[in-house]
Design a protein around this motif. Sequence first.
Motif, PDB file in Angstrom:
ATOM      1  N   UNK A  30       4.484  -1.844   7.053  1.00 50.30           N
ATOM      2  CA  UNK A  30       4.924  -2.382   7.688  1.00 50.30           C
ATOM      3  C   UNK A  30       4.338  -4.366   7.084  1.00 50.30           C
ATOM      4  N   UNK A  31       5.550  -5.266   7.384  1.00 52.03           N
ATOM      5  CA  UNK A  31       5.945  -6.543   6.668  1.00 52.03           C
ATOM      6  C   UNK A  31       4.096  -7.251   7.028  1.00 52.03           C
ATOM      7  N   UNK A  32       3.420  -7.906   6.305  1.00 51.34           N
ATOM      8  CA  UNK A  32       2.107  -8.529   6.523  1.00 51.34           C
ATOM      9  C   UNK A  32       2.684 -10.106   7.175  1.00 51.34           C
ATOM     10  N   UNK A  33       4.127 -10.953   6.718  1.00 48.99           N
ATOM     11  CA  UNK A  33       3.898 -11.774   7.721  1.00 48.99           C
ATOM     12  C   UNK A  33       2.975 -13.103   6.829  1.00 48.99           C
ATOM     13  N   UNK A  45       3.976 -10.770  -3.021  1.00 47.49           N
ATOM     14  CA  UNK A  45       4.828 -11.240  -2.400  1.00 47.49           C
ATOM     15  C   UNK A  45       6.029 -10.684  -3.103  1.00 47.49           C
ATOM     16  N   UNK A  46       6.693 -10.655  -2.644  1.00 43.97           N
ATOM     17  CA  UNK A  46       8.502  -9.304  -2.468  1.00 43.97           C
ATOM     18  C   UNK A  46       9.292 -10.513  -1.988  1.00 43.97           C
ATOM     19  N   UNK A  47      10.345 -11.143  -2.672  1.00 43.73           N
ATOM     20  CA  UNK A  47      11.277 -12.542  -2.269  1.00 43.73           C
ATOM     21  C   UNK A  47      12.038 -11.797  -0.897  1.00 43.73           C
ATOM     22  N   UNK A  48      11.431 -13.143  -0.227  1.00 43.73           N
ATOM     23  CA  UNK A  48      12.400 -12.558   1.154  1.00 43.73           C
ATOM     24  C   UNK A  48      11.952 -11.699   1.861  1.00 43.73           C
ATOM     25  N   UNK A  49      10.408 -11.439   1.683  1.00 40.01           N
ATOM     26  CA  UNK A  49       9.474 -10.037   2.153  1.00 40.01           C
ATOM     27  C   UNK A  49       8.238 -10.256   2.502  1.00 40.01           C
ATOM     28  N   UNK A  50       7.612 -10.906   1.503  1.00 35.41           N
ATOM     29  CA  UNK A  50       6.377 -11.148   1.228  1.00 35.41           C
ATOM     30  C   UNK A  50       5.589  -9.957   0.942  1.00 35.41           C
ATOM     31  N   UNK A  51       4.108  -9.793   1.781  1.00 34.54           N
ATOM     32  CA  UNK A  51       3.155  -9.033   1.446  1.00 34.54           C
ATOM     33  C   UNK A  51       3.551  -7.611   2.167  1.00 34.54           C
ATOM     34  N   UNK A  52       2.650  -6.521   2.261  1.00 31.79           N
ATOM     35  CA  UNK A  52       2.622  -5.419   2.846  1.00 31.79           C
ATOM     36  C   UNK A  52       1.774  -5.213   3.524  1.00 31.79           C
ATOM     37  N   UNK A  53       2.008  -3.887   4.689  1.00 28.21           N
ATOM     38  CA  UNK A  53      -0.129  -3.554   5.212  1.00 28.21           C
ATOM     39  C   UNK A  53       0.817  -2.244   4.912  1.00 28.21           C
ATOM     40  N   UNK A  54       0.134  -1.201   4.767  1.00 30.51           N
ATOM     41  CA  UNK A  54       0.091   0.141   4.489  1.00 30.51           C
ATOM     42  C   UNK A  54      -0.918   0.899   5.773  1.00 30.51           C
ATOM     43  N   UNK A  55      -0.490   2.029   6.569  1.00 30.84           N
ATOM     44  CA  UNK A  55      -1.260   3.091   7.344  1.00 30.84           C
ATOM     45  C   UNK A  55      -0.934   4.101   7.108  1.00 30.84           C
ATOM     46  N   UNK A  56      -2.222   5.186   6.832  1.00 32.33           N
ATOM     47  CA  UNK A  56      -2.722   6.225   6.274  1.00 32.33           C
ATOM     48  C   UNK A  56      -3.638   6.917   7.267  1.00 32.33           C
TER      49      UNK A  56
END
Length: 346
Positions: free
Chosen positions: A80-83, A54-65
């Motif tokens: 990408x952001x997880x919104x 939960x990065x401030x101003x960003x939130x979580x992320x999703x990674x593609x491999x």
Amino acid sequence: MLVGTYTNGKSIGIYVYQFNNGRAMIVDSVKTSNPSYLAVSPHKDFVYAVNEDAEPGVGGKVSAFSFDALSGKLKLINQQKSYGDHPCYISVDKTGKWVMVGNYSSGSVAVLPVEKNGSLGEAVSTITHQGSSINKQRQQSAHVHATVVSPDNHAVLVPDLGIDKMMVYPFDPSTGKLDSAKLIAVNLEKGSGPRHVEFHPNGKWIYLVQELSGTITAFRYSKKTIAKVQTISTLPKAFNQSFTSADIHVSPDGKFLYASNRDSSNTIAIFKINMASGRLELLGHQATLGKTPRNFNFDPSGDFLLVANQRSDEIVIYSRNKTTGLLTDTGNRVEVASPVCIKWIF
């Protein structure tokens, strides 16, 4: 075998193993932050992971491999952001064109498009739940805990631990849109904390495990209706210690159901499924021989069940009797720090 982990200890991210006849050998690992849940694309050439932060101003992320089937190697494509904050669950629709992510702390769902190279684009649909329930420590706000795509690819089931509901959203695979105007809201017992949901192989029954009450609710499922069939405990009758339930899976043959309990329990509950009604009969409990079985899964053959014991840093491998459904410790272990998700490519 792919293993997602928490990286606040010794783990670096995702680990890849070759699995054969109850034994696992390390093949690859890739560094990424808190990949606590994984999903594999339908053609098995891409892997998606939440980054439960939960990065401030960003939130979580999703990674593609990308995944190389010959070498077993993973390679990062993009993030990408997880919104939302602390994404804890991810799934891919049947076309492989859409990824659904559930954000626990913000109680939100996002649908992200998949490009031809497997990369993730910005969300085309986002929904944020509102509300709370009676457990003041755990249910002060909405907490999405899963995003499960229906077998016909036209609905997404979203259990929300914080509001004691399972939202069933109509899904359009041509646009990626979730239709909140036509959702079915399934109300669960107050304080139960719905967590994970699993479809039976026949597509007619679904099973929902509730983290806070330690129960499983069985439903008859169709496009228009969801009818409650049964609610049954995952715990022994005399059990009066602390627990939280976690994961739930139906065996590949559809005959048995398994659910994990953590904290003072550390067991897998084993149920027989009535093949006429979908109702469950408790057969017994298997000790997980470790601490905090957050996730478990069958190998593709259904001969083995593997339990990811998060707080004892290993995966315990059981053989499974396909006639009785019962489990036997093989003695084989996979040593990996903070394992919390097991997925397969075969």
